[in-house]
Enzyme design. Structure first.
Site, PDB file in Angstrom:
ATOM      1  N   LYS A 108       0.819  -1.215   0.000  1.00 25.73           N
ATOM      2  CA  LYS A 108       0.000   0.000   0.000  1.00 25.73           C
ATOM      3  C   LYS A 108       0.853   1.266   0.000  1.00 25.73           C
ATOM      4  O   LYS A 108       0.391   2.332  -0.389  1.00 25.73           O
ATOM      5  CB  LYS A 108      -0.967  -0.015   1.165  1.00 25.73           C
ATOM      6  CG  LYS A 108      -2.051  -1.077   0.968  1.00 25.73           C
ATOM      7  CD  LYS A 108      -3.149  -1.007   1.994  1.00 25.73           C
ATOM      8  CE  LYS A 108      -4.305  -1.923   1.621  1.00 25.73           C
ATOM      9  NZ  LYS A 108      -3.945  -3.352   1.640  1.00 25.73           N
TER      10      LYS A 108
HETATM   11  C1  LIG Z   1      -4.508  -4.350   0.854  1.00 23.21           C
HETATM   12  C2  LIG Z   1      -3.736  -5.617   0.705  1.00 23.21           C
HETATM   13  C3  LIG Z   1      -4.084  -6.594  -0.253  1.00 23.21           C
HETATM   14  C4  LIG Z   1      -5.322  -6.488  -1.125  1.00 23.21           C
HETATM   15  O1  LIG Z   1      -5.232  -5.484  -2.098  1.00 23.21           O
HETATM   16  P1  LIG Z   1      -6.564  -4.925  -2.827  1.00 23.21           P
HETATM   17  O2  LIG Z   1      -6.114  -3.786  -3.640  1.00 23.21           O
HETATM   18  O3  LIG Z   1      -7.480  -4.505  -1.691  1.00 23.21           O
HETATM   19  O4  LIG Z   1      -7.153  -6.034  -3.617  1.00 23.21           O
HETATM   20  C5  LIG Z   1      -3.285  -7.714  -0.354  1.00 23.21           C
HETATM   21  N1  LIG Z   1      -2.206  -7.889   0.433  1.00 23.21           N
HETATM   22  C6  LIG Z   1      -1.849  -6.974   1.362  1.00 23.21           C
HETATM   23  C7  LIG Z   1      -0.660  -7.248   2.224  1.00 23.21           C
HETATM   24  C8  LIG Z   1      -2.582  -5.806   1.535  1.00 23.21           C
HETATM   25  O5  LIG Z   1      -2.215  -4.918   2.475  1.00 23.21           O
END
Ligand SMILES: *Cc1c(COP(=O)(O)O)cnc(C)c1O
Length: 461
Positions: A108
Site C-alpha cells: 500500500k
Molecule cells: C490491501 C492488501 C491486499 C489487497 O489489495 P486490494 O487492492 O485490496 O485487492 C493484499 N495484500 C496486502 C498485504 C494488503 O495490504
C-alpha cells in the site's frame, strides 16, 4: 484527461477533483474518460527506470506538468529502500515482484506515498486544508500515516479497534509522533470503526465544515500508482525470459491492485492472464468462476488485508463489463444494495472473462505454501503473497512466465510464518526498532459524538 463517475458518465471531472474527493457525490467511482493505448510506446518504455516509467504513465492521466510530476515522484519513491522500487526476483519457475520495500513494508506504500504528495501539492496551490479520517484493521492505517506525516495542510485521524490489532501493527501507527497524526484507539470492533467513519462522511454539513477527506482504496490516484509496477514487472520478466507476454497472480481484497492490472492490459501491456487469488473470503473468485457476485459475512483468516466481502473497486470493472454504460451499472449496484447479488451472463464456454482466472486458498493451503517455498526455495512468503503463489501453482502455464505480486514483507505476519515453518524466521529491523520508540494514542469511547469531539479539537479548522 477528464474523468467521470461510474454511476453517471455524462458529467466530467478534473484529475484534481477526482483525487481530492475520492468518491463521486452520486456514490459512483471515478474512471478516466479514455484509457490511452500505449502499444506503440512499449518498446521505448521497456528501457525506462521505475521513476521515468511512472512519469510517462502519470503524464497521460494527470494533466500535471513534468517538473511537478518529477518532484512528486521523487518525494514518493525516495522513501523506498531499493532504487528499483519494486524489484523482481526468481523463485523456482515463478517470478516474485516485491512490492513491500516502502516505509511500512506493505504494497500500500506504493500508492499512499504518491497520494500523500498529490494531496500536499493540490492543497498548497489552493491554500486549503484537509482532515483525513480513516478506519483500519491494520495495514492501511500505517501506510496512510506514513503517506501524510509531517505534510502541510493535512491532518490524519486513524481509528483502530483498541486491543484488536497486532501489537506490531499498532506500534507502526502509534510511534509516529508528528503533530498532524492522531491515532484513535476506539473501544469497539473494526466494524464499529467503519460504521463511525461512514456516519461522519454521511453528515455532509460536518464533512464540509471540517474538509474531511479519505484515503481508502477507491481513490483513483491509488490505482494509477499501481499501474506502473505492472509495466515495470512485465518489462523485467520479458527481458529476462524472452517471452512476449506475462501473467500476474494478485492477492486480492478490495480489487484495487488487480484492477490496476486490468487497466495496464487495456493500455496495451501484453498481459495474458490476471490470476485473482482470494483467501476463504472468496466472493470475487466465485464471481469469475460463475458470474454470480454474492456477499456472505467476512471471516477472519491468516491474510487479514484480504478479509473483504464487498470489494469496493469491483464497480469499476463492472462498468466495463456492462458495456461501458452507467445505466446498467447503476441498476446493477442498486440491485446489489437491495438483494446482495449481481449476476453477469458468462460468455463463450461459460467463461465470465477470459483475461481472468480465479482461485482461493484456505488456511492449510496458505501455510503449506509458505512452508514449501521456504524449504524448497529458501524464500519466505507472507500469508497474502502465499495465497497468490498458491493460485499461480494451481494455474500452471509452461508457455508464459508468471509474476506473483508480493504484497507484504513476511516480518509483518511473523506469527503465520512461525506456524507454517515451526521457526522464528521472519524479521525486519524496521519493525524491531519500533519496539523501543515512544508511542501516542488517544483512547476513545465507541460513539460518533466522542470521535467528533476529537476531530473538532485537533483539526486544521
Ligand atoms: C490491501 C492488501 C491486499 C489487497 O489489495 P486490494 O487492492 O485490496 O485487492 C493484499 N495484500 C496486502 C498485504 C494488503 O495490504
Amino acid at each position: 484527461m477528464k474523468y467521470f463517475s461510474t454511476r453517471n458518465d455524462s458529467i466530467q471531472y478534473t484529475f484534481q477533483e477526482v483525487v481530492m474527493t475520492g468518491l463521486a457525490r452520486d456514490g459512483g467511482l471515478f474512471l478516466p474518460a479514455t484509457i490511452p493505448d500505449v502499444t506503440d510506446s512499449l518498446k521505448d518504455w521497456a528501457k525506462l527506470s521505475y521513476r521515468e516509467l511512472a512519469l510517462n504513465i502519470f503524464q497521460l492521466y494527470t494533466g500535471l506538468d513534468t517538473i511537478t510530476l518529477r518532484t512528486i515522484i521523487d518525494k514518493s519513491y525516495s522513501t523506498f529502500r531499493y532504487e528499483e522500487i519494486t524489484p523482481v526476483v526468481e523463485m523456482g519457475d515463478l517470478h516474485i515482484m516485491e512490492l513491500f520495500h516502502g516505509p511500512t513494508l506493505a504494497f500500500k506504500d506504493v500508492a499512499l506515498q504518491f497520494l500523500g504528495n498529490l494531496f500536499e501539492h493540490f492543497l498548497k496551490q489552493e491554500k486549503q486544508i484537509l482532515n483525513i479520517v480513516a478506519a483500519t484493521s491494520g495495514d492501511t492505517g500505517s501506510a496512510a500515516i506514513y503517506g501524510v506525516r509531517g505534510k502541510q495542510g493535512i491532518r490524519i485521524f486513524v481509528m483502530f479497534p483498541e486491543g484488536r490489532i497486532s501489537p506490531a501493527q499498532e506500534r507502526q501507527m502509534t510511534s509516529v509522533l508528528d503533530d498532524n497524526v492522531v491515532n484513535i484507539a476506539l473501544e469497539g470492533t473494526f466494524d464499529d470503526c467503519q460504521n463511525l467513519l461512514k456516519s461522519l462522511f454521511n453528515d455532509l454539513e460536518f464533512k464540509d465544515e471540517y474538509s474531511l477527506g479519505s484515503v481508502n482504496s477507491i481513490n483513483w490516484a491509488r490505482i494509477l500508482a499501481q499501474i506502473v509496477y505492472y509495466f515495470y514487472g512485465a518489462f523485467r520478466v520479458m527481458e529476462k525470459t524472452g517471452s512476449d507476454s506475462v501473467r500476474f497472480s494478485v492477492p486480492t481484497g478490495n480489487f484495487g491492485d488487480i484492477f490496476a492490472g486490468f487497466v495496464a492490459h487495456q493500455m496495451g501491456l501484453p498481459i495474458q492472464k490476471l490470476i485473482l487469488a482470494a483467501n476463504e473470503n472468496d466472493i470475487l473468485s466465485r464471481f469469475f468462476k460463475t458470474g454470480v457476485y454474492r456477499t456472505s459475512p467476512a471471516m477472519p483468516t491468516l491474510s487479514p488485508s484480504m478479509d473483504i466481502q464487498v470489494a469496493s473497486n469491483f464497480e469499476r470493472y463492472l462498468y466495463y463489463k456492462l458495456g461501458k454504460n452507467s445505466v446498467p451499472l447503476k441498476e446493477a449496484m442498486e440491485h446489489f444494495a437491495k438483494e446482495g447479488e449481481i449476476k453477469v451472463n458468462p460468455g463463450a464456454e461459460g467463461i465470465v472473462d477470459s483475461l481472468f482466472a480465479a482461485e482461493s486458498a484456505d488456511t492449510e493451503e496458505t501455510l503449506s505454501t509458505i512452508k514449501h517455498c521456504y524449504e524448497k526455495h529458501n524464500y519466505l512468503l507472507d500469508p497474502h503473497t502465499a495465497v497468490g503463489v498458491n493460485a499461480a501453482v494451481k494455474n500452471p502455464d509452461p508457455q508464459c512466465p508468471t509474476i506473483c505480486l508480493a504484497t507484504a514483507h513476511p516480518a509483518k505476519f511473523d506469527d503465520a510464518v512461525k506456524r507454517a515453518t515451526g521457526k522464528d524466521l521472519a524479521y525486519h529491523e524496521i519493525l524491531e526498532r519500533l519496539k523501543d520508540l515512544p508511542v501516542r494514542k488517544q483512547v476513545c469511547a465507541n460513539s460518533a459524538h466522542a470521535v467528533r469531539r476529537i476531530i473538532e479539537e485537533k483539526s486544521n479548522h
